[in-house]
Write a protein that holds these residues in place. Structure first.
Motif, PDB file in Angstrom:
ATOM      1  N   TYR A   1       0.820  -1.212   0.000  1.00 41.25           N
ATOM      2  CA  TYR A   1       0.000   0.000   0.000  1.00 41.25           C
ATOM      3  C   TYR A   1       0.855   1.263   0.000  1.00 41.25           C
ATOM      4  O   TYR A   1       0.511   2.258  -0.589  1.00 41.25           O
ATOM      5  CB  TYR A   1      -0.923   0.019   1.207  1.00 41.25           C
TER       6      TYR A   1
ATOM      7  N   PHE B   1       4.416   3.072  12.025  1.00 37.03           N
ATOM      8  CA  PHE B   1       4.088   4.493  11.838  1.00 37.03           C
ATOM      9  C   PHE B   1       4.773   5.338  12.903  1.00 37.03           C
ATOM     10  O   PHE B   1       5.255   6.427  12.631  1.00 37.03           O
ATOM     11  CB  PHE B   1       2.571   4.718  11.895  1.00 37.03           C
TER      12      PHE B   1
ATOM     13  N   LYS C   1       2.857   5.843  -5.019  1.00 34.17           N
ATOM     14  CA  LYS C   1       2.234   4.843  -5.893  1.00 34.17           C
ATOM     15  C   LYS C   1       0.832   5.240  -6.342  1.00 34.17           C
ATOM     16  O   LYS C   1       0.439   4.987  -7.475  1.00 34.17           O
ATOM     17  CB  LYS C   1       2.113   3.511  -5.154  1.00 34.17           C
TER      18      LYS C   1
ATOM     19  N   PRO D   1      -1.737   8.569   7.695  1.00 34.78           N
ATOM     20  CA  PRO D   1      -1.518   7.390   6.857  1.00 34.78           C
ATOM     21  C   PRO D   1      -2.257   6.134   7.334  1.00 34.78           C
ATOM     22  O   PRO D   1      -2.641   5.300   6.514  1.00 34.78           O
ATOM     23  CB  PRO D   1      -0.003   7.182   6.920  1.00 34.78           C
ATOM     24  N   ALA D   2      -2.475   6.006   8.653  1.00 32.51           N
ATOM     25  CA  ALA D   2      -3.178   4.827   9.158  1.00 32.51           C
ATOM     26  C   ALA D   2      -4.624   4.817   8.652  1.00 32.51           C
ATOM     27  O   ALA D   2      -5.170   3.758   8.323  1.00 32.51           O
ATOM     28  CB  ALA D   2      -3.145   4.804  10.682  1.00 32.51           C
TER      29      ALA D   2
ATOM     30  N   PHE E   1      -5.661   6.327   5.874  1.00 29.50           N
ATOM     31  CA  PHE E   1      -5.532   5.993   4.452  1.00 29.50           C
ATOM     32  C   PHE E   1      -5.503   4.475   4.267  1.00 29.50           C
ATOM     33  O   PHE E   1      -6.236   3.911   3.461  1.00 29.50           O
ATOM     34  CB  PHE E   1      -4.247   6.618   3.877  1.00 29.50           C
ATOM     35  N   LEU E   2      -4.661   3.817   5.083  1.00 28.62           N
ATOM     36  CA  LEU E   2      -4.483   2.370   4.952  1.00 28.62           C
ATOM     37  C   LEU E   2      -5.798   1.628   5.170  1.00 28.62           C
ATOM     38  O   LEU E   2      -6.151   0.708   4.420  1.00 28.62           O
ATOM     39  CB  LEU E   2      -3.432   1.892   5.960  1.00 28.62           C
TER      40      LEU E   2
ATOM     41  N   GLU F   1      -8.000   2.206   2.098  1.00 29.77           N
ATOM     42  CA  GLU F   1      -7.445   1.557   0.912  1.00 29.77           C
ATOM     43  C   GLU F   1      -7.649   0.041   0.984  1.00 29.77           C
ATOM     44  O   GLU F   1      -7.895  -0.616  -0.026  1.00 29.77           O
ATOM     45  CB  GLU F   1      -5.964   1.908   0.783  1.00 29.77           C
ATOM     46  N   LYS F   2      -7.582  -0.492   2.195  1.00 30.31           N
ATOM     47  CA  LYS F   2      -7.746  -1.935   2.369  1.00 30.31           C
ATOM     48  C   LYS F   2      -9.158  -2.417   2.052  1.00 30.31           C
ATOM     49  O   LYS F   2      -9.354  -3.603   1.827  1.00 30.31           O
ATOM     50  CB  LYS F   2      -7.386  -2.344   3.803  1.00 30.31           C
TER      51      LYS F   2
END
Lengths: 201, 201
Positions: free
Chosen positions: A5, A33, B73, B91-92, B94-95, B98-99
């Motif tokens: 990711y 993180f 990416k 970012p967490a 986002f992750l 995205e997952k």
């Protein structure tokens, strides 16, 4: 992780953190993180200490505890009582007992516990070395502080049979209700042991 | 630790592990012992991945997510939908989104959330950069996926006021009962929101 990711290096760090005991995907991600947000110095210090323990720490040839010197701090300390050896399963148990500050004798780390089902016989753990230490004749009491599990108990009984003929006293740490515990919620086995082990006030 | 029980290098590793979030004395000790018992290769790989993330990973100059390339990416992927930007706090988040694999648009990582009490004003987070991205005219919808906290909510309202005059649709991810949750045990606020947000079947 099959699909990346973020950056591959983040995924790799998460994968490696996940291998640590008790650390799952979510905790590993949180730790990664945190490391990304921490200072470079902090991250380098952590990495360095991991390498350091592998480079510097080995095993004391007397008591088989982790140590960066041989003999270790405790085996090399002349003020510790030579007449008593406390036998523990592993360094974590040593640490727990040492932190009480009540015990001034020596230790012996078995590096495991007898477990026929897992194929762990006396040869696999540091039993021979313990008996060797007792041959010096200085030791008057061996306190067996293996865990209160089936394996820990079996190991204690095995060691007692081996050591008693040497005319050394063998004792087992007490079973009973934990301090601050609640009798109402104590399991039957512990409570039976606590009753059996009662002492005069 | 004021007194060193084992080797100094073990104490140092435990001290550093304790600085990680959610890791206390006991977990740090357990992790250090695990590392001591693990192979040298395993320990070196972990140390190397920590250094690696610090060396290779920085911040995407478009969306401000962690990345080892610039653009990252997702910003560099031409198959992602340019018409939608999902705004997240970090970012967490986002992750997590995205997952789900459901979202095919772009992201914008605010790197924080408005919090007047902590002195975090719009200048401290990536608001200016978001508005700049929207000026291109390509974006038709901004999905605000900040957390359902007071600060996350305030940030969502603030952003909506800023973006709506640009004639871009601003949406907020839905509040409601979690899948697999239990209505009986759902808190009043969530349940009120779930009722308000009801949809025709």
């Amino acid at each position: 992780m099959s699909f990346s990711y973020f950056a591959d290096s983040i995924d790799r760090l998460i994968d490696r953190l996940k291998k640590l005991p008790g650390i799952g995907e979510k905790t590993a991600t949180r730790l990664a993180f945190y490391m990304l947000n921490s200072s470079r110095k902090e991250a380098e210090e952590l990495a360095k200490s991991i390498i350091d323990v592998k480079e510097k720490v080995s095993c004391c040839s007397v008591c088989f505890n982790f140590s960066d010197s041989d003999p270790c701090k405790i085996c090399g300390n002349e003020r510790r009582d030579d007449k008593t050896i406390c036998v523990v399963e592993d360094p974590a148990d040593f640490l727990a007992i040492e932190k009480t500050g009540k015990y001034k004798g020596r230790y012996h780390v078995l590096q495991g516990v007898l477990s026929p089902l897992d194929g762990i016989s006396p040869q696999e753990i540091r039993v021979k070395e313990l008996i060797e230490r007792l041959r010096s004749g200085k030791v008057k009491e061996v306190i067996i502080a293996t865990n209160p599990s089936v394996e820990g108990e079996a190991t204690a009984i095995y060691l007692a049979k081996l050591i008693k003929p040497m005319e050394i006293e063998v004792t087992r740490i007490a079973y009973g209700i934990p301090v601050g515990g609640d009798i109402e919620y104590t399991d039957v086995d512990t409570l039976s042991r606590a009753m059996e082990g009662r002492r005069e006030l």
